[in-house]
Design an enzyme around this catalytic site. Sequence first.
Site, PDB file in Angstrom:
ATOM      1  CG  ASP A  13      -1.719   1.260   1.394  1.00 41.80           C
ATOM      2  OD1 ASP A  13      -2.450   1.663   0.357  1.00 41.80           O
ATOM      3  OD2 ASP A  13      -1.791   2.070   2.348  1.00 41.80           O
ATOM      4  CB  SER A  14       0.114   4.677  -0.511  1.00 41.49           C
ATOM      5  OG  SER A  14      -0.806   4.889   0.581  1.00 41.49           O
ATOM      6  CE1 TYR A  45       2.670   5.181  -3.120  1.00 38.10           C
ATOM      7  CE2 TYR A  45       1.326   3.537  -4.006  1.00 38.10           C
ATOM      8  CZ  TYR A  45       2.435   3.970  -3.584  1.00 38.10           C
ATOM      9  OH  TYR A  45       3.563   2.989  -3.641  1.00 38.10           O
ATOM     10  N   GLY A  46      -2.962   8.911  -3.599  1.00 38.39           N
ATOM     11  CA  GLY A  46      -4.247   9.532  -4.055  1.00 38.39           C
ATOM     12  C   GLY A  46      -3.960  10.882  -4.787  1.00 38.39           C
ATOM     13  CB  CYS A  76      -2.956   0.720  -2.475  1.00 31.93           C
ATOM     14  SG  CYS A  76      -3.235   2.183  -2.713  1.00 31.93           S
ATOM     15  CG  ASN A  77      -9.411   0.892  -2.601  1.00 34.25           C
ATOM     16  OD1 ASN A  77     -10.460   0.312  -2.943  1.00 34.25           O
ATOM     17  ND2 ASN A  77      -9.172   0.903  -1.311  1.00 34.25           N
ATOM     18  CB  THR A  78      -4.722   4.941  -4.977  1.00 32.12           C
ATOM     19  OG1 THR A  78      -5.748   5.668  -4.154  1.00 32.12           O
ATOM     20  CG2 THR A  78      -4.194   6.170  -5.983  1.00 32.12           C
ATOM     21  CD  GLU A 155       1.138   6.687   5.845  1.00 36.37           C
ATOM     22  OE1 GLU A 155       2.078   5.866   6.058  1.00 36.37           O
ATOM     23  OE2 GLU A 155      -0.046   6.043   5.424  1.00 36.37           O
ATOM     24  CB  CYS A 185      -8.816   4.959   0.663  1.00 37.38           C
ATOM     25  SG  CYS A 185      -7.426   5.410   1.252  1.00 37.38           S
ATOM     26  CB  THR A 186      -6.375   0.003   2.251  1.00 31.92           C
ATOM     27  OG1 THR A 186      -5.473   0.810   1.740  1.00 31.92           O
ATOM     28  CG2 THR A 186      -7.116  -0.914   1.394  1.00 31.92           C
ATOM     29  CG  HIS A 187      -4.553   5.433   4.586  1.00 25.45           C
ATOM     30  ND1 HIS A 187      -3.894   4.839   3.391  1.00 25.45           N
ATOM     31  CD2 HIS A 187      -3.603   5.565   5.141  1.00 25.45           C
ATOM     32  CE1 HIS A 187      -2.811   4.678   3.228  1.00 25.45           C
ATOM     33  NE2 HIS A 187      -2.314   5.214   4.395  1.00 25.45           N
TER      34      HIS A 187
HETATM   35  N1  DGL Z   1      -4.602   3.473   0.821  1.00 22.62           N
HETATM   36  C1  DGL Z   1      -4.469   4.076  -0.489  1.00 22.62           C
HETATM   37  C2  DGL Z   1      -6.039   3.371  -1.215  1.00 22.62           C
HETATM   38  O1  DGL Z   1      -6.531   2.461  -0.788  1.00 22.62           O
HETATM   39  C3  DGL Z   1      -4.418   5.267  -0.695  1.00 22.62           C
HETATM   40  C4  DGL Z   1      -3.782   6.407   0.057  1.00 22.62           C
HETATM   41  C5  DGL Z   1      -3.085   7.487  -0.502  1.00 22.62           C
HETATM   42  O2  DGL Z   1      -3.528   8.304  -1.046  1.00 22.62           O
HETATM   43  O3  DGL Z   1      -1.809   7.263  -0.357  1.00 22.62           O
HETATM   44  O4  DGL Z   1      -6.393   4.159  -2.136  1.00 22.62           O
END
Ligand code: DGL
Length: 287
Positions: A13-14, A45-46, A76-78, A155, A185-187
Site C-alpha cells: 500500500d502507499s 498516492y491519491g 491499495c485502491n489507488t 498515516e 481507500c484502505t486507510h
Molecule cells: N490506501 C490507499 C488506497 O486504498 C491510498 C492512500 C493514499 O492516498 O496514499 O487508495
Amino acid sequence: MDAPHPQIVGVFDSGVGGLSVLPALRRSLPAARLVYVADSGHAPYGERDDAWLVNRCHLIARFLRAQGAHMMVMACNTATAAAAHSLRSHYPHWPIVGIEPGIKPAVQHSALGRVGVMATSATLRSTRFERLLAEHGQGAQVVAQACTGLAMAIEQGDEPQIERLVMQHTQAMRDAGVDSVVMGCTHYPFARPWIERAMGPGVNLVDTADAVARRAAQVALPMSTDGHLAPDESPDDPADDAARNPAPCEFWTSGDPAALEAFARRWLAWTVTAEPLPDLQAQQPGC
Ligand code: DGL
C-alpha cells in the site's frame, strides 16, 4: 517429511492503509508468509499522477518478486485503479489481486438507494471506477467524495485533523441522506469511529478487506510453492490455527520503521519489526 515451504504473499500500500487488510489475509491464508511493503515515504498516492503510480507499482512488484512472492495483493485502491492492468499485462503468470471500492455491496445494502463513496481523487478519476459505477451503481444515487488529506492524517495519526477532514468530506453524503458509505481507500477503516460519528446511527460502512482476502485465498489455493497443485493441508479452523501458530509477517517501509511498528501495535495489537525499504529505483531489474 520436510514441512512444506509456506506460500509467500507480497502485499503493498502507499503506507499503513494496507494494514486494514492484513488481519483478513491472515485469516484466509493462515499458512502463508506475508511480506508487506508500506510506501509511506511516497504517500499519499491519491494525489499522484497515473504515470508516476504505474512506475512506482512496478518497482514495488519487482521488489516483492525478489523477496520470493508467489502472488501479490495490492492493498491499495489507488494503486489498483492506476496500475493493476499494467502489472497484470507485464506478469501474466503471476497472480495479482487488487482492491476496489465496494459499490456493489453498498448498493445492495442500501434500503434508500443512496450511497456515499469515500476515496482518493486518483481512484475517483480512474476508468476502473467509472466502470464500477456503470456496472454496480445502476439505479442508486451515488455521492462520490475525494477525501483529500485524510489518508495522510491517518498515516500521521493526527486525530484532530482526521476528525476535521471526516466532518468536511462527509458533508455532501449527510446532505444527501445516504444510508451506506463505501470506505474506498484502505486507510479509511482506521478512521471508522470518526466516520461512524459523522454519519450517525443506521449508516452502514462498507470495507472490502474480507472480499479481497477471500479472493487471495481462491487464487492461492491451487498453487504450492512450486506452482503445482497443493495437497489439502487446510486446518479444520484456519482462524484458530492462525491464532495458535501465526505465520511470519515481514514488514518493509520507505518511511519510518518505528512509526509503522507503532501503528501495527496500536491498531492491530501486532508486535512487528519493520525494515527500511531499499531505494527501489537503484535496484537492478531482473525479475
Ligand atoms: N490506501 C490507499 C488506497 O486504498 C491510498 C492512500 C493514499 O492516498 O496514499 O487508495
